[in-house]
Scaffold this active site. Sequence first.
Site, PDB file in Angstrom:
ATOM      1  N   GLY A 180      74.763  75.891  25.323  1.00 46.66           N
ATOM      2  CA  GLY A 180      74.422  77.299  25.233  1.00 46.66           C
ATOM      3  C   GLY A 180      73.854  77.670  23.876  1.00 46.66           C
ATOM      4  N   ASN A 232      80.733  74.078  38.619  1.00 51.96           N
ATOM      5  CA  ASN A 232      82.084  74.416  39.080  1.00 51.96           C
ATOM      6  C   ASN A 232      82.134  75.528  40.106  1.00 51.96           C
ATOM      7  OD1 ASN A 232      81.248  76.041  36.877  1.00 51.96           O
ATOM      8  ND2 ASN A 232      83.356  76.619  36.416  1.00 51.96           N
ATOM      9  N   GLU A 291      77.074  82.462  29.101  1.00 57.38           N
ATOM     10  CA  GLU A 291      78.533  82.436  29.279  1.00 57.38           C
ATOM     11  C   GLU A 291      78.942  81.001  29.027  1.00 57.38           C
ATOM     12  OE1 GLU A 291      82.007  81.628  30.231  1.00 57.38           O
ATOM     13  OE2 GLU A 291      81.119  81.463  32.221  1.00 57.38           O
ATOM     14  N   CYS A 298      85.849  78.202  33.783  1.00 62.09           N
ATOM     15  CA  CYS A 298      85.749  78.676  32.404  1.00 62.09           C
ATOM     16  C   CYS A 298      86.882  79.635  32.072  1.00 62.09           C
ATOM     17  CB  CYS A 298      84.399  79.325  32.156  1.00 62.09           C
ATOM     18  SG  CYS A 298      84.008  80.665  33.289  1.00 62.09           S
ATOM     19  N   GLY A 336      77.512  77.429  31.012  1.00 56.45           N
ATOM     20  CA  GLY A 336      77.799  76.016  30.777  1.00 56.45           C
ATOM     21  C   GLY A 336      78.520  75.839  29.454  1.00 56.45           C
ATOM     22  N   THR A 354      78.081  73.959  23.476  1.00 53.99           N
ATOM     23  CA  THR A 354      77.080  73.174  22.751  1.00 53.99           C
ATOM     24  C   THR A 354      75.683  73.410  23.311  1.00 53.99           C
ATOM     25  OG1 THR A 354      78.699  71.470  22.205  1.00 53.99           O
ATOM     26  CG2 THR A 354      76.376  70.849  22.100  1.00 53.99           C
TER      27      THR A 354
END
Length: 494
Positions: free
Chosen positions: A239, A159, A256, A290, A234, A237
């Site tokens: 992470g 992103n 993060e 995020c 990202g 899950t």
Amino acid sequence: MTSSSPLSSPVPLQHLIDGQWIAGGGDRLHSVNPAQPRIVVAEGDSATADDVDTAVAAATRAGAGWAATPMHQRGAVLLAAAAIVERNADDWGLDLTLEEGKTKAEGIGEVRRAAQILRYYGNEGDRRSGDIYASPRAGEQILVTRKPVGVVGIITPFNFPIAIPAWKIAPALIYGNTVVWKPAGTVPLLAQRLAAALSSAGLPAGVLNLLIGGTDIGDAIVNHPEVDAISFTGSTTIGRRIASSAAARGVPVQAEMGGKNAAVVLDDADADLAVEQVMLGAFRSSGQKCTATSRLIVTDGIADRFLTVLAERVHVLRTGDPTDDATQLGPVVSASARRTITAGIEAAATQGATTLARGRLPGDGPLADGYFVAPTVLELDGRPADVWTDELFGPVLAVRRAADTAAAFELANDSEFGLSAAVFTQDLTRALEAVEHIDVGVLHINSESAGADPHVPFGGAKKSGLGPKEQGRAAREFFTHTTTVYLRGGATRP
């Protein structure tokens, strides 16, 4: 490597390993324009597990020399790279728009932000680098110095394809680490641009290694025995899985992860300002941040008129070609992202949500196959709804009403995540109460929930983050370790 925007043909993808640009030997990778998926922006072969081994070995060899390089010299490389990035901002911003889908203005702005981040860390040599403490013993001082952690594996999302890599790679490098970096496979072109800028700026061979590929490459980096630390942005899950794997071999992780960020609009808010900022937080970058505003809480005294104006604004948002200056929302990044977001909207309807507003989509023509999602506002009635708890990562805003300030703040905390939040009020006491009671890593008062400056800490509370914060001086806590030195001389000679 130079930019040739606007792109007339797919850019060949290569990997940077030990200072050399090489073709991959893995599966074929295509980066497509999400507004017109038939257009291939970049293509090439993915990296392989052997490439990971070669890159980590190169980073290991380069480590001692780079760590011994004075910080001012390391900073000079970052400053030179910043100048290259800034000089190419218009072209690379358009590349970013074509590859990721955010509007051209946002794409250019992101490239310039990457240059700003490189400049910030490029000047780190002029800042305090250690501490001196008083000793309880005569003739002694206690110094705390910092050393690099070693080879850092960096895994970045789609992103913000140049800004997030910059805010991880720049501090890693300035503090003397070497890097093996895997960007998201959907946005390899901007990764290539950034790596080329750093290489052209004089970064020694092996200090930064770029590997483009899928999750297998990320897994190989995470599990490599010679990688000393991992920085990841990202999904929650992935992470958690990375943190679990790294913990098994004692490797520190900075992660993060997810967010389900709330904007709270209280009765006394400046309604015009709040509407503008909620719109920006929810729908800029098509909600693919995020820190995007995905939950809205409005108190009863302002709810009706606020939501009426918000709905009117959403109805006229222009979704379309992100390279058109008049476009306000581009596509989401992929067909799978569009399916997930659309399914989330449909599930919300079955769980009692009422659609307050839905924007328009492009009609027939070259954009007909694009990965567009209409900006959508859904009001919930208090019953459990997945759209209130699950991160959709798209232009979808879930709304709930609250009786008063206390109830609004309780709803803001009603999430396993705690990345960011925004509160709109003209009352200083209520603002201070928000600081005290809302449990997030980043809190905005009278501005959108999204946004982060490079000189201050960034990261989440609760299940939004693991490890030390990113950006600013906080980055030192992850990319260095301290050595406490007890410094004492011998007998004084005549």
